[in-house]
Design a protein around this motif. Structure first.
Motif, short mmCIF file in Angstrom:
data_model
loop_
_atom_site.label_atom_id
_atom_site.label_comp_id
_atom_site.label_asym_id
_atom_site.label_seq_id
_atom_site.Cartn_x
_atom_site.Cartn_y
_atom_site.Cartn_z
N UNK A 1 6.72 129.68 81.30
CA UNK A 1 5.98 130.22 80.15
C UNK A 1 6.48 129.55 78.88
N UNK A 2 5.62 129.55 77.89
CA UNK A 2 5.97 128.90 76.63
C UNK A 2 6.85 129.82 75.80
N UNK A 3 7.88 129.25 75.13
CA UNK A 3 8.76 130.06 74.27
C UNK A 3 8.02 130.42 73.00
N UNK A 4 8.18 131.68 72.58
CA UNK A 4 7.48 132.14 71.39
C UNK A 4 8.45 133.00 70.57
N UNK A 5 7.96 133.50 69.43
CA UNK A 5 8.82 134.36 68.62
C UNK A 5 9.25 135.60 69.40
N UNK A 6 8.33 136.13 70.22
CA UNK A 6 8.70 137.35 70.94
C UNK A 6 9.73 137.05 72.02
N UNK A 7 9.64 135.89 72.70
CA UNK A 7 10.68 135.58 73.69
C UNK A 7 12.01 135.33 72.99
N UNK A 8 11.95 134.68 71.82
CA UNK A 8 13.20 134.41 71.10
C UNK A 8 13.87 135.71 70.66
N UNK A 9 13.02 136.69 70.24
CA UNK A 9 13.59 137.95 69.79
C UNK A 9 14.23 138.69 70.97
N UNK A 10 13.50 138.73 72.11
CA UNK A 10 14.05 139.37 73.30
C UNK A 10 15.32 138.65 73.74
N UNK A 11 15.28 137.30 73.61
CA UNK A 11 16.45 136.50 74.00
C UNK A 11 17.64 136.83 73.15
N UNK A 12 17.40 137.07 71.85
CA UNK A 12 18.51 137.39 70.97
C UNK A 12 19.17 138.70 71.42
N UNK A 13 18.36 139.69 71.76
CA UNK A 13 18.93 140.97 72.22
C UNK A 13 19.76 140.79 73.48
N UNK A 14 19.23 140.00 74.42
CA UNK A 14 19.99 139.74 75.65
C UNK A 14 21.28 138.99 75.34
N UNK A 15 21.19 138.05 74.39
CA UNK A 15 22.37 137.25 74.02
C UNK A 15 23.46 138.16 73.46
N UNK A 16 23.05 139.10 72.56
CA UNK A 16 24.03 139.99 71.94
C UNK A 16 24.72 140.84 73.00
N UNK A 17 23.95 141.34 73.98
CA UNK A 17 24.55 142.20 75.01
C UNK A 17 25.43 141.41 75.97
N UNK A 18 24.99 140.24 76.39
CA UNK A 18 25.64 139.58 77.52
C UNK A 18 26.52 138.39 77.15
#
Lengths: 305, 449
Positions: free
Chosen positions: A37-54
């Motif tokens: 899937x193509x990276x978008x603002x929503x994937x980047x935002x979700x990615x940031x949350x996962x990054x902070x947790x993990x």
């Protein structure tokens, strides 16, 4: 003696240096893997949350190079060294891990990993995403659902996988399913990865001694391995199949570390008793000073001499 | 202290001589005014330093993330330690029956009262937000040694004050007619404080009973005050503090510091007040022997405290001991151990050094050394924590006291000296009735009343 310590230290340091310099080789076939899937603002935002947790606890804030001190050291996600990885290389490293980086394949789903990568790529202005061509799978099923049942007499968990094909709901056969139990620090693989039969069913042997919550509930998570073919498909269910485990919180009972209302009885009694006893004597002495004053000679009497 | 008393001394002419000698320096003299003015002006400077600290916070001190207990806490331990000598002299030696402690018992009690009273203030000086002091009582936990410490320090202060005041009552009664040379208000203070004392046998009976209660009660309290102070350190697992003998180690160290303080004060009283007749060479000689005894006991605990960890050499302990023996703090450590402990033990074995002036010098060195010894207990441990020191400026990793905190610490010492000065100058510093009774009782065979 000193020499021996020195040489030991030297060997230790050299080993560290060597392992630190050792390149993390990604097998060639994994290098070219691409996100579906193509990276978008929503994937980047979700990615940031996962990054902070993990990830953040070791890799720090991207761009600030405030990584934790480990050997080999974690790499700042915004650094050139990190961004030099191919998408597939990143995917491999996050999924597999190596000392001291843990493996995330049981913690993050494949989609989650790609979402994290989309966030990491947002620190690279030169990055242009290449999306994998849509692979037409033979099954061509959509809206894949996994349903979990507990077969009590056999101590097994049954997963039933179904999807819609040509607008008709039907079982998905031959798909690899993994079952996890959610634990504090990640997901625990139950039994092993198994393939569905013609009815879309698969059975997992469930251990009898897995600790559950205070009433025996265990949170289960089932996931199809091949997310590229079936899309993101996971199912979470809570079943009462674990051993009831009740760990009283450390601040529940009277203890030295607890609040003053929960002082251990022995301490409360000995402190109170000692203080009262000593101060009782002190007040006795104070009152006796009055007695001294009263037992003086009355005014009309003469002093002793 | 016997439970009966021979009041025959009250009719003896020698009482007049003794009272006259001891009361002569009492009152406001020019020397006293000059000395108090000097103390007050110096104290004003120190109070200004404290104002700066209250205004800016503890950042004006050398205390930082790693060394958060510095001079202030060392000073607190020093004050508590020195105050313990009241218990040693009056209770332990007095109740065993040593007659020579009678003239110096009040000196020891004055030190106890002054140092215990200021010890509480010293703790407040270590607080960045002193207005939160009431929180100790509002939210304090009985489980915390800090609350135990607050309890015992208060109790010890009250007991010491009573133990100073109650044996003073007969002296106030004896003195009130004889201090015509002092101002009116001091005479009326004597009148009030002597609580209508008429020297009746019944009054002596009550007084001796009360003193006996206090003497017994103060022994466990004094043990508690310094043992609890040591627990503030020993309940942690830090190298240098993680010790099972910290209680007795602190206690015996306290007797060394306190005995040195008593000798210093004896010398000042003797020379300034011309009381050579009452504080004789014999008393200094006995104090010298006492110092040797308590120092040897303290040395024994020192050997235990350092030898056992040095034999095992657990990593953290090894770093700590290295810092003390050959590292950063080695010079101070060996100076303190030699001048405050080993040399005094050797020197005081010789009669010459137990004479008033030599022992006064030795006592002064010992008292200063015992202050620095507390600093060596508090600071080096914190400079080597278990976890690596990182992400702070280099200057924060070591402890460098500032002028402000030195001035505040000096201020607490000045306040203790002021309390001592006032008590010594306004009240008889040697127990008149006890000395008179002793003198008449041993020389005359008067019938008991």
């Amino acid at each position: 003696m000193k020499k021996r310590y020195l040489s030991l230290l030297l060997i230790f340091v050299i080993t560290l240096r060597l392992s630190a310099q050792q390149e993390w080789i990604v097998p060639a076939e994994n290098l070219s893997k691409l996100s579906t899937f193509a990276f978008s603002d929503s994937t980047r935002k979700a990615g940031m949350n996962l990054y902070i947790t993990n990830c953040k606890s070791c890799h720090g804030d991207p761009g600030k190079n405030n990584v934790i001190k480990l050997v080999p050291p974690p790499v700042d996600p915004a650094s050139d060294r990190m961004q030099a990885n191919t998408d597939g290389g990143m995917y491999f490293k996050i999924s597999q891990g190596r000392m001291p980086m843990p493996t995330f394949k049981n913690i993050l789903s494949p989609t989650d990993v790609w979402v994290v990568i989309s966030y990491l790529r947002s620190f690279n202005p030169k990055y242009a995403q290449e999306v994998a061509p849509k692979v037409l799978t033979g099954a061509m099923v959509q809206n894949v659902k996994i349903h979990l049942n507990w077969l009590k007499e056999k101590d097994q968990v049954q997963a039933v996988v179904s999807g819609t094909k040509d607008k008709i709901e039907q079982p998905v056969a031959g798909a690899e399913v993994k079952l996890f139990a959610k634990r504090y620090f990640g997901n625990l693989l139950i039994d092993e990865a198994r393939n569905t039969d013609a009815q879309g069913q698969v059975l997992f042997n469930f251990p009898k001694d897995l600790p559950g919550d205070s009433t025996g509930y265990v949170q289960l998570l089932a996931r199809l391995s091949d997310e590229e073919a079936y899309g993101e498909s996971k199912s979470e269910t809570t079943l009462q199949i674990g051993v009831p485990t009740y760990k009283p919180p450390l601040n529940e009972q009277r203890a030295m570390w607890n609040v003053v209302q929960k002082t251990p009885i022995w301490l409360l009694l000995s402190y109170t008793f000692t203080v009262l006893a000593v101060w009782a004597f002190i007040f006795y002495v104070l009152f006796q000073i009055r007695a001294i004053s009263k037992s003086g000679l009355s005014k009309d009497q003469d002093t002793i001499d | 202290m016997s439970s009966e008393i021979n009041t025959g001394f009250l009719k003896d002419k020698r009482l007049d001589t003794i009272a006259a000698d001891i009361l002569r320096p009492v009152g406001i003299t020019q020397g006293f005014l000059v000395w108090m003015a000097f103390l007050s002006i110096s104290l004003a400077g120190c109070i200004y330093a404290y104002y700066i600290q209250c205004d800016k916070g503890l950042i004006v001190t050398g205390l930082r993330d790693y060394v958060s207990w510095g001079m202030y806490i060392a000073n607190f331990v020093f004050f508590v330690a020195t105050s313990l000598v009241g218990m040693l002299i009056s209770s332990v030696l007095g109740m065993i029956g040593f007659k020579w402690v009678k003239p110096i018992a009040r000196i020891a009690e004055i030190i106890a009262v002054a140092f215990a009273a200021i010890a509480g203030l010293v703790i407040v000086s270590d607080m960045g937000r002193p207005e939160r002091l009431p929180y100790v009582f509002m939210y304090g936990r009985i489980q915390s040694p800090i609350l135990w410490d607050v309890t015992v320090v208060t109790t010890y202060l009250v007991l010491s004050t009573l133990l100073y005041f109650i044996p003073l009552i007969p002296d106030l009664a004896i003195s009130k007619g004889r201090i015509g040379h002092t101002p009116k208000w001091l005479q009326s203070t004597y009148e009030t404080l002597s609580v209508k004392w008429d020297h009746t046998p019944k009054q002596y009976q009550i007084l001796l009973k009360l003193v006996r209660i206090l003497l017994i009660l103060i022994i466990p309290t004094a043990f508690a005050i310094h043992t609890v102070t040591s627990w503030l350190f020993a309940v942690t697992t830090r190298p240098g503090w993680d010790s099972t003998i910290f209680g007795p180690y602190f206690l015996t160290g306290a007797f060394v510091a306190g005995s040195a303080a008593v000798v210093i004060m004896m010398y000042f009283v003797r020379t300034n007040y011309k009381l050579e007749k009452y504080l004789t060479d014999y008393h200094f000689d006995m104090m010298g022997k006492l110092i040797v005894l308590v120092s040897i006991v303290y040395l024994y605990f020192n050997i235990n405290e350092f030898l056992i960890p040095a034999y095992k050499l657990k990593t953290a302990e090894a770093i700590h001991l290295q810092e003390l023996f050959v590292g950063e703090h080695a010079f101070l450590f060996w100076t303190v151990q030699l001048s405050g402990l080993i040399l005094p033990i050797i020197l005081l074995l010789f009669k010459f050094f137990r004479k008033p002036f030599p022992i006064f010098i030795i006592g002064t060195v010992m008292l200063i050394a015992s202050w620095f010894k507390r600093l060596l207990i508090v600071v080096p441990t914190q400079e080597n924590p278990f976890l690596p020191r990182q992400f702070v400026p280099d200057a924060w990793m070591v402890y460098q006291p500032t002028i402000v905190e030195t001035a505040i610490t000096m201020g607490t010492i000045l306040m203790a000296v002021m309390i001592i000065t006032v008590l010594v100058k306004f009240f008889p510093v040697i127990p008149i009735w006890e000395v008179a009774e002793e003198e008449c009782h041993t020389n005359n065979d008067q019938p008991k009343v």
